[in-house]
Scaffold this motif. Structure first.
Motif, PDB file in Angstrom:
ATOM      1  N   PHE A  64      23.627 -10.479   0.755  1.00 43.34           N
ATOM      2  CA  PHE A  64      24.320 -11.148   1.855  1.00 43.34           C
ATOM      3  C   PHE A  64      25.791 -11.392   1.504  1.00 43.34           C
ATOM      4  N   ARG A  65      26.079 -11.673   0.227  1.00 42.74           N
ATOM      5  CA  ARG A  65      27.480 -11.833  -0.177  1.00 42.74           C
ATOM      6  C   ARG A  65      28.268 -10.548   0.090  1.00 42.74           C
ATOM      7  N   ALA A  98      23.114 -18.135   7.838  1.00 43.33           N
ATOM      8  CA  ALA A  98      23.780 -16.860   7.565  1.00 43.33           C
ATOM      9  C   ALA A  98      24.638 -16.422   8.743  1.00 43.33           C
ATOM     10  N   TRP A 135      28.707 -10.190   3.752  1.00 45.42           N
ATOM     11  CA  TRP A 135      29.695 -11.184   4.181  1.00 45.42           C
ATOM     12  C   TRP A 135      31.120 -10.703   3.880  1.00 45.42           C
ATOM     13  N   THR A 151      33.468 -16.844   9.029  1.00 37.88           N
ATOM     14  CA  THR A 151      34.406 -15.915   8.404  1.00 37.88           C
ATOM     15  C   THR A 151      35.240 -15.203   9.459  1.00 37.88           C
ATOM     16  N   SER A 189      22.930 -19.129   2.038  1.00 40.73           N
ATOM     17  CA  SER A 189      22.773 -17.684   2.206  1.00 40.73           C
ATOM     18  C   SER A 189      23.644 -16.893   1.239  1.00 40.73           C
ATOM     19  N   LEU A 190      24.776 -17.461   0.822  1.00 42.12           N
ATOM     20  CA  LEU A 190      25.686 -16.749  -0.075  1.00 42.12           C
ATOM     21  C   LEU A 190      25.132 -16.635  -1.495  1.00 42.12           C
ATOM     22  N   THR A 237      31.954  -8.052   6.307  1.00 40.26           N
ATOM     23  CA  THR A 237      32.258  -8.683   7.591  1.00 40.26           C
ATOM     24  C   THR A 237      33.657  -9.290   7.582  1.00 40.26           C
ATOM     25  N   LEU A 264      27.728 -18.604   8.941  1.00 40.79           N
ATOM     26  CA  LEU A 264      28.704 -18.278   7.899  1.00 40.79           C
ATOM     27  C   LEU A 264      29.461 -16.988   8.234  1.00 40.79           C
ATOM     28  N   GLN A 265      28.749 -16.000   8.766  1.00 40.61           N
ATOM     29  CA  GLN A 265      29.420 -14.768   9.165  1.00 40.61           C
ATOM     30  C   GLN A 265      30.434 -15.031  10.274  1.00 40.61           C
TER      31      GLN A 265
END
Length: 410
Positions: free
Chosen positions: A10-11, A138, A14, A145, A4-5, A17, A141-142
């Motif tokens: 989305f980066r 995604a 992210w 983080t 997803s990055l 976030t 990954l969020q």
């Protein structure tokens, strides 16, 4: 693991976030430490939690309609700017030594109202940016983080408080400085959102807001699996999440620790949560998601029961890491399945309804907080773990279709 990055928008989301997550974790630890230092009351921490979650629940239905009808990018920017301004105000009254318990209640109510709009928006825009097959990756990954912030944020916040408390500056001023840092991170979160190309365009408006609201409710009445996912994600969590809010009480009563120890406990939970999220991101598009979700809920409950009776800091940190691993694997998987199985036209409203239901979690925190006040924190946490086990079992019988979910799409 990081598919997803590769998507630029989305980066940016992210990174936004990440700033929001680090700021929130530092705020939570500093605020929890100061409130318990001021009041020595587990119920005081519970009331502050309620002040945020109750208005978030009350206004979330409106927030979901707004999310589906307005530009999502603009909503995220405005909510983060208002959040940063409110945090600056709280920072100032804390730093000058004029902060009172009721300030945290007012701050919680304001943030809860903002959250009723900003959180559904953040949930709803992710599938639009990454596509359905990348939603689990995604989302994981969020949340990874966020969980990384649970490791570094508490250590930084607790360390800063300890440094200032040990010198000529008292702990109130130390917390005020942490709050100012949080304000800067919230502002950076808004700045990253500004550079998003994806606007999160609203649906075609052909109905009144009230009709949109009823359309969302009718959708859930028809879709039993999605309704089941929302309830399964909510009821066990009523009892499971209380350990996070009452961690300052456990730290003082069981560990006899200071702010540095509270930071270590929180960091241990953050590490476990990070591992859980990364595991889910690695597995991504796997099968048998329904049965695995229920297994994670059982594991979460057992880990809380173990944690309740760990009197040594590092043993408690290890048990706390297990709690967070199961908690975040369960929560991330449940949220991802709900997102994947909800059509885009109603996604914001379903996200808001989910948040509204989760806003009722203080109903479980109140009896657990009272038990901690009347008896002790260990009995309260153990009782919560038993209730969590029982509720998970009952829900598996009431919503058997959620256990039959395989990949959740296609």
């Amino acid at each position: 693991m990081f598919e997803s990055l590769q998507i630029k928008d989305f980066r940016l989301l992210w990174m936004s976030t990440a700033c929001l997550a680090f700021g929130s974790q530092m705020l939570n630890i500093a605020r929890g430490w100061l409130i318990y230092d001021m009041t020595a009351s587990p119920m005081a921490l519970t009331w502050v939690m309620i002040s945020f979650m109750f208005p978030s629940a009350v206004f979330s239905l409106v927030g979901g309609v707004v999310t589906d009808r307005m530009n999502k990018k603009s909503l995220m920017i405005m909510s983060q700017l208002l959040n940063a301004m409110a945090t600056v105000a709280l920072s100032y009254v804390t730093y000058i030594g004029e902060v009172m318990f009721w300030h945290f209640i007012y701050f919680g109510i304001f943030n809860g109202i903002l959250g009723s709009v900003s959180m559904p928006t953040r949930f709803a825009i992710v599938p639009e940016i990454v596509g359905e097959k990348n939603v689990v990756n995604a989302s994981a990954l969020q949340i990874a983080t966020y969980n990384l912030s649970r490791i570094a944020g508490p250590i930084l916040a607790g360390g800063l408080i300890a440094v200032f408390a040990a010198g000529d500056t008292n702990s109130v001023q130390g917390v005020g400085l942490v709050f100012f840092l949080v304000s800067g991170l919230l502002l950076m979160s808004a700045v990253f959102t500004v550079f998003l190309k994806h606007q999160g365009k609203p649906i075609s408006v052909t109905k009144t807001p009230l009709e949109d609201l009823f359309e969302g409710l009718q959708f859930l009445a028809r879709e039993k699996v999605i309704t089941g996912l929302i309830i399964v994600g909510f009821v066990p969590s009523i009892f499971g999440t209380t350990v996070n809010f009452l961690l300052p009480v456990f730290n003082e009563e069981v560990i006899s620790g200071g702010p540095e120890d509270l930071g270590v406990l929180s960091a241990g939970m953050g590490l476990g949560a990070l591992l859980g999220s990364l595991l889910l991101a690695k597995l991504a598009d796997f099968g048998s998601k329904g049965p695995i979700m229920f297994f994670a809920s059982y594991g979460w409950a057992v880990a809380i029961a173990i944690f309740a009776f760990m009197g040594h800091l590092y043993l408690a940190m290890f048990a706390g890491a297990l709690i967070a691993l199961f908690h975040n694997f369960f929560g991330s998987l449940n949220m991802s399945l709900t997102q994947m199985m909800t059509p885009q036209f109603v996604r914001g409203r379903v996200a808001s309804l989910t948040l509204m239901v989760h806003g009722l979690m203080p109903l479980g925190a109140i009896p657990i907080g009272i038990m901690a006040e009347v008896f002790n924190i260990q009995i309260a946490l153990f009782f919560g773990s038993l209730m969590m086990l029982a509720s998970t079992l009952v829900l598996s019988l009431l919503y058997p279709e959620t256990q039959k979910i395989d990949k959740g799409h296609g």
